[in-house]
Design a protein around this motif. Structure first.
Motif, PDB file in Angstrom:
ATOM      1  N   LEU A 143      15.523  -8.729   0.499  1.00 23.24           N
ATOM      2  CA  LEU A 143      14.324  -8.933  -0.316  1.00 23.24           C
ATOM      3  C   LEU A 143      13.451  -7.696  -0.181  1.00 23.24           C
ATOM      4  O   LEU A 143      13.018  -7.349   0.922  1.00 23.24           O
ATOM      5  N   HIS A 144      13.230  -7.013  -1.302  1.00 25.32           N
ATOM      6  CA  HIS A 144      12.324  -5.868  -1.296  1.00 25.32           C
ATOM      7  C   HIS A 144      10.892  -6.383  -1.356  1.00 25.32           C
ATOM      8  O   HIS A 144      10.519  -7.093  -2.290  1.00 25.32           O
ATOM      9  N   ALA A 145      10.086  -6.047  -0.353  1.00 24.07           N
ATOM     10  CA  ALA A 145       8.709  -6.544  -0.302  1.00 24.07           C
ATOM     11  C   ALA A 145       7.813  -5.490   0.322  1.00 24.07           C
ATOM     12  O   ALA A 145       8.143  -4.899   1.347  1.00 24.07           O
ATOM     13  N   GLU A 146       6.686  -5.252  -0.319  1.00 19.72           N
ATOM     14  CA  GLU A 146       5.653  -4.361   0.199  1.00 19.72           C
ATOM     15  C   GLU A 146       4.545  -5.232   0.786  1.00 19.72           C
ATOM     16  O   GLU A 146       3.898  -5.983   0.054  1.00 19.72           O
ATOM     17  N   LEU A 147       4.349  -5.128   2.069  1.00 16.83           N
ATOM     18  CA  LEU A 147       3.333  -5.953   2.726  1.00 16.83           C
ATOM     19  C   LEU A 147       2.052  -5.146   2.926  1.00 16.83           C
ATOM     20  O   LEU A 147       2.104  -3.943   3.109  1.00 16.83           O
ATOM     21  N   PRO A 148       0.908  -5.841   2.860  1.00 13.82           N
ATOM     22  CA  PRO A 148       0.725  -7.296   2.828  1.00 13.82           C
ATOM     23  C   PRO A 148       0.763  -7.935   1.437  1.00 13.82           C
ATOM     24  O   PRO A 148       0.741  -9.151   1.331  1.00 13.82           O
ATOM     25  N   GLY A 149       0.818  -7.138   0.377  1.00 13.38           N
ATOM     26  CA  GLY A 149       0.685  -7.707  -0.956  1.00 13.38           C
ATOM     27  C   GLY A 149       1.758  -8.707  -1.323  1.00 13.38           C
ATOM     28  O   GLY A 149       1.506  -9.669  -2.057  1.00 13.38           O
ATOM     29  N   ASP A 150       2.968  -8.510  -0.797  1.00 11.59           N
ATOM     30  CA  ASP A 150       4.086  -9.374  -1.187  1.00 11.59           C
ATOM     31  C   ASP A 150       4.354 -10.510  -0.204  1.00 11.59           C
ATOM     32  O   ASP A 150       5.426 -11.131  -0.266  1.00 11.59           O
ATOM     33  N   PHE A 151       3.423 -10.818   0.659  1.00 14.94           N
ATOM     34  CA  PHE A 151       3.645 -11.951   1.571  1.00 14.94           C
ATOM     35  C   PHE A 151       4.044 -13.230   0.823  1.00 14.94           C
ATOM     36  O   PHE A 151       4.954 -13.951   1.256  1.00 14.94           O
ATOM     37  N   PRO A 152       3.391 -13.553  -0.314  1.00 12.41           N
ATOM     38  CA  PRO A 152       3.776 -14.802  -1.004  1.00 12.41           C
ATOM     39  C   PRO A 152       5.223 -14.822  -1.479  1.00 12.41           C
ATOM     40  O   PRO A 152       5.785 -15.898  -1.708  1.00 12.41           O
ATOM     41  N   ALA A 153       5.841 -13.644  -1.624  1.00 15.66           N
ATOM     42  CA  ALA A 153       7.221 -13.589  -2.114  1.00 15.66           C
ATOM     43  C   ALA A 153       8.252 -13.936  -1.039  1.00 15.66           C
ATOM     44  O   ALA A 153       9.440 -14.083  -1.344  1.00 15.66           O
TER      45      ALA A 153
END
Length: 330
Positions: A143-153
């Motif tokens: 899962l590609h995720a940029e934190l903290p913005g993508d925490f809900p993903a």
């Protein structure tokens, strides 16, 4: 070897340099959610984040050196979960980096889908290759995720592992709360943070002024403070992780420190990793070191010299990582 601590006990601080990852030589964490096996202290003098994709080989080397400690950590998590361990259906490795630890988690939790979460696509590709090589490719996804913005993903999980990642997010308390929200009721969060600095040479190495590693750690600690101060939404907190976990609405259940040790004579892969760490230190910390220490680093980095890190008989590898745990209310 492990050293167990009570939930309220503060752990010793290492100067961030997860080797390549932790500034001390452990698993990197990053603002993009790379963990691990980590690269503090290997940032530039300005406190900027390293280029994690370019450091992939170093991160893999470091994670492989640390893998036994992560495996023992995962088995401890299984003990904490008890009967729930066999029912872990989805686990997250938040800040997976190249995925060495992701594969370990998949091996230890044989019924789980394990998701490698990171902000660098190239490292997620590494994670899939690591999983296939470890024989768990059918249960590892990314899962590609940029934190903290993508925490809900992140979605919901029964187990969340994150190593040296939270400190790369400005508001660490909010980050823990977001991780807690991703847990299913009764789920377990494991946060690896700090521990003990990497040690790999004696205090007096026969060249330069004694105490080189201590001075490198001090410079890395200053880098780490600058890095933290420059993060978006940076908020100062007392880094008492059990209290922070409690403040996130979770139930702390214990902390334990896991030692990783490779004594002399040091094997070639570990020597190559130390060479990479010292090269990175020479490149990024030069502005903060005096001329004598820079000369010493150059001598340690001489590939042909008997006193260089690739050949000296006194080189070793010793570090420790502390894992803090908490559960979500059932």
């Amino acid at each position: 070897m492990t050293a167990e601590h009570t939930p309220g006990q503060e752990q010793a601080h290492h100067p961030h340099g997860d080797g390549a990852a932790h500034e001390h030589g452990q698993t990197p964490g990053r603002d993009h959610a790379h963990a691990h096996t980590h690269a503090h202290g290997h940032g530039h003098g300005s406190g900027e984040e390293p280029d994690w994709e370019a450091m992939a080989d170093m991160l893999v080397q470091e994670a492989q050196l640390q893998a036994d400690g992560v495996r023992r950590s995962a088995r401890w998590l299984g003990e904490l979960l008890g009967e729930r361990a066999a029912r872990v259906g989805r686990a997250l490795d938040v800040g997976s980096g190249p995925g060495v630890n992701t594969a370990v988690l998949a091996q230890e939790f044989a019924n789980a889908e394990v998701v490698a979460v990171d902000g660098t696509p190239a490292l997620l590709d590494h994670a899939l290759r690591q999983a296939r090589a470890a024989g768990v490719g059918d249960r590892v996804t990314t899962l590609h995720a940029e934190l903290p913005g993508d925490f809900p993903a992140l979605g919901r999980a029964d187990l969340i592992w994150t190593s040296h990642v939270v400190h790369h997010i400005g508001d660490q308390q909010a980050a823990l709360a977001s991780l807690g929200e991703a847990l299913r009721p009764g789920g377990l969060l494991a946060v690896a943070e700090r521990g003990l600095p990497l040690r790999y040479l004696p205090r007096d190495i026969g060249i330069g002024r004694p105490g080189l590693l201590t001075r490198l750690e001090a410079v890395r600690e200053e880098w780490f403070s600058r890095m933290r101060a420059e993060l978006p939404g940076s908020t100062d907190v007392v880094e008492h992780w059990p209290a922070l976990l409690s403040g996130a609405g979770l139930l702390p259940i214990g902390s334990r420190t896991f030692l990783v040790e490779a004594p002399t004579p040091l094997a070639e892969p570990a020597r190559q990793h130390l060479y990479a760490l010292l090269s990175r230190a020479r490149e990024t910390l030069a502005e903060d070191l005096d001329a004598e220490d820079l000369t010493t680093l150059d001598r340690l980095l001489d590939r042909d010299a008997a006193e260089g890190i690739l050949h000296r008989p006194d080189a070793f590898y010793l570090t420790a990582t502390t894992v803090h745990t908490a559960t979500a209310p059932a």
